[in-house]
Design a protein around this motif. Structure first.
Motif, short mmCIF file in Angstrom:
data_model
loop_
_atom_site.label_atom_id
_atom_site.label_comp_id
_atom_site.label_asym_id
_atom_site.label_seq_id
_atom_site.Cartn_x
_atom_site.Cartn_y
_atom_site.Cartn_z
N ASP A 150 -13.83 -13.58 55.14
CA ASP A 150 -15.11 -13.19 54.56
C ASP A 150 -14.97 -12.07 53.54
O ASP A 150 -15.66 -12.07 52.51
CB ASP A 150 -16.09 -12.75 55.66
CG ASP A 150 -16.53 -13.91 56.53
OD1 ASP A 150 -16.42 -15.07 56.08
OD2 ASP A 150 -17.00 -13.65 57.65
N THR A 151 -14.09 -11.11 53.81
CA THR A 151 -13.93 -9.99 52.88
C THR A 151 -13.39 -10.46 51.53
O THR A 151 -13.83 -9.97 50.49
CB THR A 151 -12.98 -8.92 53.47
OG1 THR A 151 -11.75 -9.57 53.86
CG2 THR A 151 -13.59 -8.23 54.67
N ARG A 205 -13.69 -13.60 50.37
CA ARG A 205 -14.74 -14.45 49.80
C ARG A 205 -15.77 -13.59 49.06
O ARG A 205 -16.22 -13.93 47.97
CB ARG A 205 -15.42 -15.28 50.89
CG ARG A 205 -16.45 -16.25 50.33
CD ARG A 205 -17.04 -17.19 51.38
NE ARG A 205 -16.02 -18.12 51.84
CZ ARG A 205 -15.53 -18.15 53.09
NH1 ARG A 205 -15.96 -17.29 53.99
NH2 ARG A 205 -14.63 -19.02 53.44
N GLU A 206 -16.12 -12.44 49.65
CA GLU A 206 -17.08 -11.53 49.01
C GLU A 206 -16.52 -10.98 47.69
O GLU A 206 -17.22 -10.93 46.69
CB GLU A 206 -17.42 -10.38 49.96
CG GLU A 206 -18.45 -9.43 49.39
CD GLU A 206 -18.80 -8.30 50.34
OE1 GLU A 206 -19.70 -7.52 49.99
OE2 GLU A 206 -18.17 -8.17 51.42
N LYS A 207 -15.24 -10.61 47.69
CA LYS A 207 -14.60 -10.13 46.46
C LYS A 207 -14.65 -11.20 45.36
O LYS A 207 -14.93 -10.91 44.21
CB LYS A 207 -13.14 -9.75 46.71
CG LYS A 207 -12.92 -8.43 47.37
CD LYS A 207 -11.44 -8.14 47.42
CE LYS A 207 -11.11 -6.93 48.25
NZ LYS A 207 -11.92 -5.76 48.01
N GLU A 253 -16.76 -13.73 45.10
CA GLU A 253 -18.14 -13.94 44.66
C GLU A 253 -18.59 -12.86 43.68
O GLU A 253 -19.24 -13.16 42.68
CB GLU A 253 -19.07 -14.02 45.87
CG GLU A 253 -18.90 -15.28 46.68
CD GLU A 253 -19.67 -15.26 48.00
OE1 GLU A 253 -20.36 -14.25 48.29
OE2 GLU A 253 -19.58 -16.25 48.73
N ILE A 254 -18.25 -11.62 43.96
CA ILE A 254 -18.60 -10.52 43.05
C ILE A 254 -17.89 -10.70 41.72
O ILE A 254 -18.49 -10.55 40.65
CB ILE A 254 -18.26 -9.15 43.69
CG1 ILE A 254 -19.18 -8.89 44.88
CG2 ILE A 254 -18.38 -8.03 42.66
CD1 ILE A 254 -18.77 -7.70 45.73
N PHE A 263 -14.60 -5.19 43.59
CA PHE A 263 -14.97 -4.22 44.61
C PHE A 263 -13.72 -3.89 45.41
O PHE A 263 -12.99 -4.78 45.83
CB PHE A 263 -16.05 -4.79 45.53
CG PHE A 263 -16.41 -3.87 46.65
CD1 PHE A 263 -17.23 -2.78 46.41
CD2 PHE A 263 -15.92 -4.08 47.92
CE1 PHE A 263 -17.56 -1.90 47.45
CE2 PHE A 263 -16.23 -3.22 48.96
CZ PHE A 263 -17.06 -2.13 48.72
N GLU A 300 -12.08 -1.38 48.53
CA GLU A 300 -12.23 -0.40 49.62
C GLU A 300 -11.30 0.78 49.34
O GLU A 300 -10.28 0.63 48.66
CB GLU A 300 -11.85 -1.04 50.96
CG GLU A 300 -12.72 -2.19 51.38
CD GLU A 300 -14.09 -1.77 51.86
OE1 GLU A 300 -14.29 -0.57 52.18
OE2 GLU A 300 -14.98 -2.63 51.90
#
Length: 93
Positions: A5-6, A8-10, A12-13, A21, A23
């Motif tokens: 998920d982490t 996938r979020e990167k 998508e952004i 993005f 961390e």
């Protein structure tokens, strides 16, 4: 392997506007993440709207200056064979 998920979020952004993005404790820098995304041919569907606030002439001038600096530095560098001979003489056997 399923994409975490982490990640996938990167993705998508990045796809939405080319932003990365990161961390605080991540090993990869923003530049490294961008290189990975582009290397995997992940398309950007848009761009950060903040980019529209910059003056195109100023951007062109800054890019031209960067190119000028890079060209100068490249001219100062030794050719590959010269570098290997000077710094890695064992590799020239």
């Amino acid at each position: 392997m399923e994409v975490p998920d982490t990640l996938r979020e990167k993705i998508e952004i990045f796809q939405a506007n080319g932003q990365v993005f990161r961390e605080e404790d991540e090993l990869f820098t923003e530049t490294s993440w961008a290189a990975v995304m582009m290397g995997q041919r992940i398309p950007m569907k848009g761009h950060n709207p903040m980019a529209d606030t910059f003056d195109p002439g100023e951007i062109r001038q800054e890019v031209d200056e960067m190119e000028k600096s890079i060209r100068y530095l490249v001219q100062q560098m030794p050719l590959h064979g010269q570098y290997v001979q000077k710094y890695c003489p064992a590799g020239t056997l």
